[in-house]
Design an enzyme around this catalytic site. Sequence first.
Site, short mmCIF file in Angstrom:
data_model
loop_
_atom_site.label_atom_id
_atom_site.label_comp_id
_atom_site.label_asym_id
_atom_site.label_seq_id
_atom_site.Cartn_x
_atom_site.Cartn_y
_atom_site.Cartn_z
N HIS A 72 2.51 -0.90 -15.68
CA HIS A 72 2.37 -2.12 -14.88
C HIS A 72 1.36 -1.98 -13.74
CE1 HIS A 72 4.99 -5.96 -14.32
NE2 HIS A 72 3.70 -6.23 -14.34
N ASP A 121 10.39 -8.92 -14.94
CA ASP A 121 10.51 -7.47 -14.88
C ASP A 121 11.93 -7.09 -14.48
OD1 ASP A 121 10.01 -4.71 -14.47
OD2 ASP A 121 8.06 -5.09 -13.56
N HIS A 131 12.24 -4.49 -12.65
CA HIS A 131 11.95 -3.84 -11.38
C HIS A 131 11.05 -4.74 -10.53
CE1 HIS A 131 12.44 -0.83 -14.60
NE2 HIS A 131 13.16 -0.18 -13.71
N ASP A 149 8.70 -3.45 -8.40
CA ASP A 149 7.40 -2.80 -8.28
C ASP A 149 6.76 -3.07 -6.92
OD1 ASP A 149 7.82 -1.89 -10.83
OD2 ASP A 149 6.46 -3.30 -11.79
N HIS A 151 2.95 2.85 -10.99
CA HIS A 151 3.48 1.67 -11.70
C HIS A 151 4.66 1.04 -10.98
CE1 HIS A 151 6.93 3.45 -14.41
NE2 HIS A 151 6.90 4.04 -13.24
N ASP A 163 6.74 -7.62 -18.10
CA ASP A 163 7.10 -6.24 -18.40
C ASP A 163 8.18 -6.26 -19.47
OD1 ASP A 163 8.35 -3.64 -18.34
OD2 ASP A 163 7.54 -3.32 -16.33
N ASP A 175 10.44 -4.34 -20.16
CA ASP A 175 11.77 -3.90 -19.75
C ASP A 175 12.56 -4.99 -19.04
OD1 ASP A 175 11.16 -3.86 -16.96
OD2 ASP A 175 10.66 -1.73 -17.00
N GLU A 229 4.05 -2.21 -20.44
CA GLU A 229 5.13 -1.23 -20.55
C GLU A 229 5.78 -1.16 -21.94
OE1 GLU A 229 5.74 1.00 -18.33
OE2 GLU A 229 5.04 0.23 -16.39
#
Length: 299
Positions: free
Chosen positions: A97, A124, A126, A128, A141, A226, A228, A271
């Site tokens: 990312h 996402d 996360h 980030d 990332h 992303d 994830d 990702e």
Amino acid sequence: MNVSILGIPMDLGAGRRGVDMGASALRNAHLATALRGLGHTVTDLGDVRVALPETLDKHASAGLVFLEPILDACRATAERVAALPDDVFPITLGGDHSISMGTVTGNALRGGGTGERTGVIWVDAHTDYNTPQSSPTGNIHGMPLAHLVGLGDERLAGLGGGWTLRPEDVVMIGIRSVDARERELLREAGIRAYTMKDVDQLGITRITEETLERLSRVSRLHVSFDADALDPAVAPGVGTPVPGGLTYREGHLLMELLSESGRVTSLDIVEVNPVLDTRNQTAEVMVGMAASLLGQRIL
């Protein structure tokens, strides 16, 4: 639309190998074919050149692992994207990312000038939003969004040559893993983040409506997706899986509603890690998400 695909095969920002093959996995999952089937004209621009980790000394400069080669790749990405004609819809394929520092900046700078007001929908698990000082790992990332709004290392934060992303122009969706200092930084910035609790309580439709309303004043709207963000049962091939993510239908509904708005102007898919995947399942799922954003409908 005229769609351009650009790969950034980088895993320098991540803590484990494999996402450098994500762009190839997405191409092998027939991304271009799926988009052409929707009537779009698709051009594959190939890949941005990225240094191989095996050729580099893994050391942290100012708390940032692989800073210089990541900076080079993001700068090259921003230049390639910024040079695209205004009538092109760019799809940029990661890689980890950290590529978004280049992709978002490049999209904001398209057409010359000092940069357009750009909204970012950050899908996402996360946030980030670490800085070099707050990051527990030094892996970049986990820091791209903080640098896009001007925090952190001045070289990464300065990719836009004076342009930075406004915190009020960021909306996060699907969040469920946040470091303690990130939480403080997000509150200080006033960034709107919809956690998975919010998804459960409000539903994707309301969240999308609120997101588009919040970002109603931006000139350009970029989706940074992303893999994830999706539940690991849906997308197992990611480097940092977190249980309890978006379902298959929640992901598609979000993309379908954004498509219906007619406002999205660019997309990241990041990702995807084929090393950890099962029969390229995650890449195939993400190709479906891209197709929904670009107009695919059930009926």
